[in-house]
Enzyme design. Sequence first.
Site, mmCIF file in Angstrom:
data_model
loop_
_atom_site.group_PDB
_atom_site.id
_atom_site.type_symbol
_atom_site.label_atom_id
_atom_site.label_comp_id
_atom_site.label_asym_id
_atom_site.label_seq_id
_atom_site.Cartn_x
_atom_site.Cartn_y
_atom_site.Cartn_z
ATOM 1 N N ASN A 9 0.873 -1.178 0.000
ATOM 2 C CA ASN A 9 0.000 0.000 0.000
ATOM 3 C C ASN A 9 0.907 1.224 0.000
ATOM 4 O O ASN A 9 1.432 1.619 1.039
ATOM 5 C CB ASN A 9 -0.894 -0.026 1.252
ATOM 6 C CG ASN A 9 -1.750 1.222 1.368
ATOM 7 O OD1 ASN A 9 -1.847 2.014 0.426
ATOM 8 N ND2 ASN A 9 -2.372 1.405 2.529
ATOM 9 N N LYS A 11 0.146 4.254 -0.522
ATOM 10 C CA LYS A 11 -0.520 5.492 -0.067
ATOM 11 C C LYS A 11 -0.203 6.635 -1.040
ATOM 12 O O LYS A 11 -0.065 6.392 -2.240
ATOM 13 C CB LYS A 11 -0.119 5.801 1.379
ATOM 14 C CG LYS A 11 -0.311 4.575 2.291
ATOM 15 C CD LYS A 11 -0.181 4.848 3.746
ATOM 16 C CE LYS A 11 -0.392 3.559 4.534
ATOM 17 N NZ LYS A 11 -0.356 3.740 5.971
ATOM 18 N N HIS A 98 -9.790 1.401 4.537
ATOM 19 C CA HIS A 98 -8.533 1.621 5.255
ATOM 20 C C HIS A 98 -8.753 2.657 6.357
ATOM 21 O O HIS A 98 -9.538 3.591 6.196
ATOM 22 C CB HIS A 98 -7.455 2.107 4.275
ATOM 23 C CG HIS A 98 -6.093 2.145 4.898
ATOM 24 N ND1 HIS A 98 -5.681 3.179 5.705
ATOM 25 C CD2 HIS A 98 -5.061 1.266 4.853
ATOM 26 C CE1 HIS A 98 -4.450 2.929 6.127
ATOM 27 N NE2 HIS A 98 -4.059 1.765 5.620
ATOM 28 N N GLU A 100 -7.158 5.116 7.301
ATOM 29 C CA GLU A 100 -6.935 6.525 6.911
ATOM 30 C C GLU A 100 -8.141 7.065 6.140
ATOM 31 O O GLU A 100 -8.448 8.255 6.224
ATOM 32 C CB GLU A 100 -5.629 6.639 6.106
ATOM 33 C CG GLU A 100 -4.422 6.489 7.019
ATOM 34 C CD GLU A 100 -3.188 5.898 6.365
ATOM 35 O OE1 GLU A 100 -3.100 5.877 5.124
ATOM 36 O OE2 GLU A 100 -2.304 5.428 7.115
ATOM 37 N N GLU A 172 -5.816 -4.355 10.687
ATOM 38 C CA GLU A 172 -4.818 -3.299 10.835
ATOM 39 C C GLU A 172 -5.133 -2.469 12.078
ATOM 40 O O GLU A 172 -5.936 -1.517 12.011
ATOM 41 C CB GLU A 172 -4.828 -2.381 9.607
ATOM 42 C CG GLU A 172 -4.390 -3.062 8.339
ATOM 43 C CD GLU A 172 -3.737 -2.064 7.386
ATOM 44 O OE1 GLU A 172 -2.600 -2.314 6.969
ATOM 45 O OE2 GLU A 172 -4.359 -1.023 7.091
ATOM 46 N N GLY A 178 2.013 2.849 10.764
ATOM 47 C CA GLY A 178 2.982 3.928 10.589
ATOM 48 C C GLY A 178 3.653 4.385 11.869
ATOM 49 O O GLY A 178 4.295 5.437 11.902
ATOM 50 N N SER A 218 2.996 -1.454 10.600
ATOM 51 C CA SER A 218 4.436 -1.437 10.899
ATOM 52 C C SER A 218 5.120 -2.774 10.618
ATOM 53 O O SER A 218 6.065 -3.159 11.322
ATOM 54 C CB SER A 218 4.696 -0.983 12.340
ATOM 55 O OG SER A 218 4.281 0.367 12.494
HETATM 56 P P1 PGA Z 1 2.522 0.735 7.668
HETATM 57 O O1 PGA Z 1 1.099 0.943 6.981
HETATM 58 O O2 PGA Z 1 3.085 -0.573 7.192
HETATM 59 O O3 PGA Z 1 3.350 1.927 7.197
HETATM 60 O O4 PGA Z 1 2.292 0.753 9.143
HETATM 61 C C1 PGA Z 1 0.225 -0.145 6.801
HETATM 62 C C2 PGA Z 1 -1.058 0.298 6.192
HETATM 63 O O5 PGA Z 1 -1.540 1.402 6.517
HETATM 64 O O6 PGA Z 1 -1.638 -0.397 5.341
#
Ligand code: PGA
Length: 262
Positions: A9, A11, A98, A100, A172, A178, A218
């Site tokens: 992903n 983003k 997601h 976000e 998640e 993140g 992460s």
């Molecule tokens: P990350 O993001 O691996 O940077 O924590 C995962 C995600 O949001 O899908």
Amino acid sequence: MRKPIVIANWKMNKSLDEALDFAGELKAKLPHGTVAHVDIIICPAFLHIAPVALNKILPSGVALGAQDAHWEEKGAFTGCVSPVMLKDVRTRYAIIGHSERRRYFGEASPMLKGKLTMSMRAGLVPVFCVGEGLGDRQAGKTFQALDEQMAVLGDISREFLSDPSEFILAYEPVWAIGTGHNATAEQAQEVHVHLRELLTSYWGSDQAQATRIVYGGSIAPDNFASIMACGDVDGGLVGGASLDCEKFLKLIEIARGGENGK
Ligand code: PGA
């Protein structure tokens, strides 16, 4: 037997040149035959899906996904992209819900049900994301928060679910995305078992056992092997570590069952 899957992903990251370079590097370095053992999905920004797809520079068998998809096929929705348009440029998967999107764009269950349904109708495979916030976990309400987000799946018509590989669930935890603080293998396994029980209650045991549930939050080369070793973790949804091709290749190798993997 559930085939491992690793989903990048990206983003809102990478220029077009960087996206094309990554695809070329992956093609050059991905060991021959890998896609027979692990599904690999790249989710660039909408804008970069078509050039990556049409240049055919991804290794054969590596699929493209979108980071979102609209709930309608077409219409007056300024700034949006429909599942049918995505399909048109050879997109195979769509991340839906997601955290976000939930947090910054106010997406919630009624909208997500529409997005899931239209994606499946258009022939995209949804990667449906659920996850509790830090407050929920600290208050001992992890399962309660997840149950609320999962309930939308109870309404999804069984007509779409004849092939279990056509639906992917992603756990998640919001506090892990993140932050550099991944869930432990025990935390991931406990939640994945719970999510599979919920799927069983909605869709029956055969479908639930065959549906892949991936962990995200992460993920990095030094923590993924222990998470992948959990019986109910079938892959990873990777943000930050998927931007670096070398790291992403290591994650693919772990998912494939490399020396530290399952
Ligand atoms: P990350 O993001 O691996 O940077 O924590 C995962 C995600 O949001 O899908």
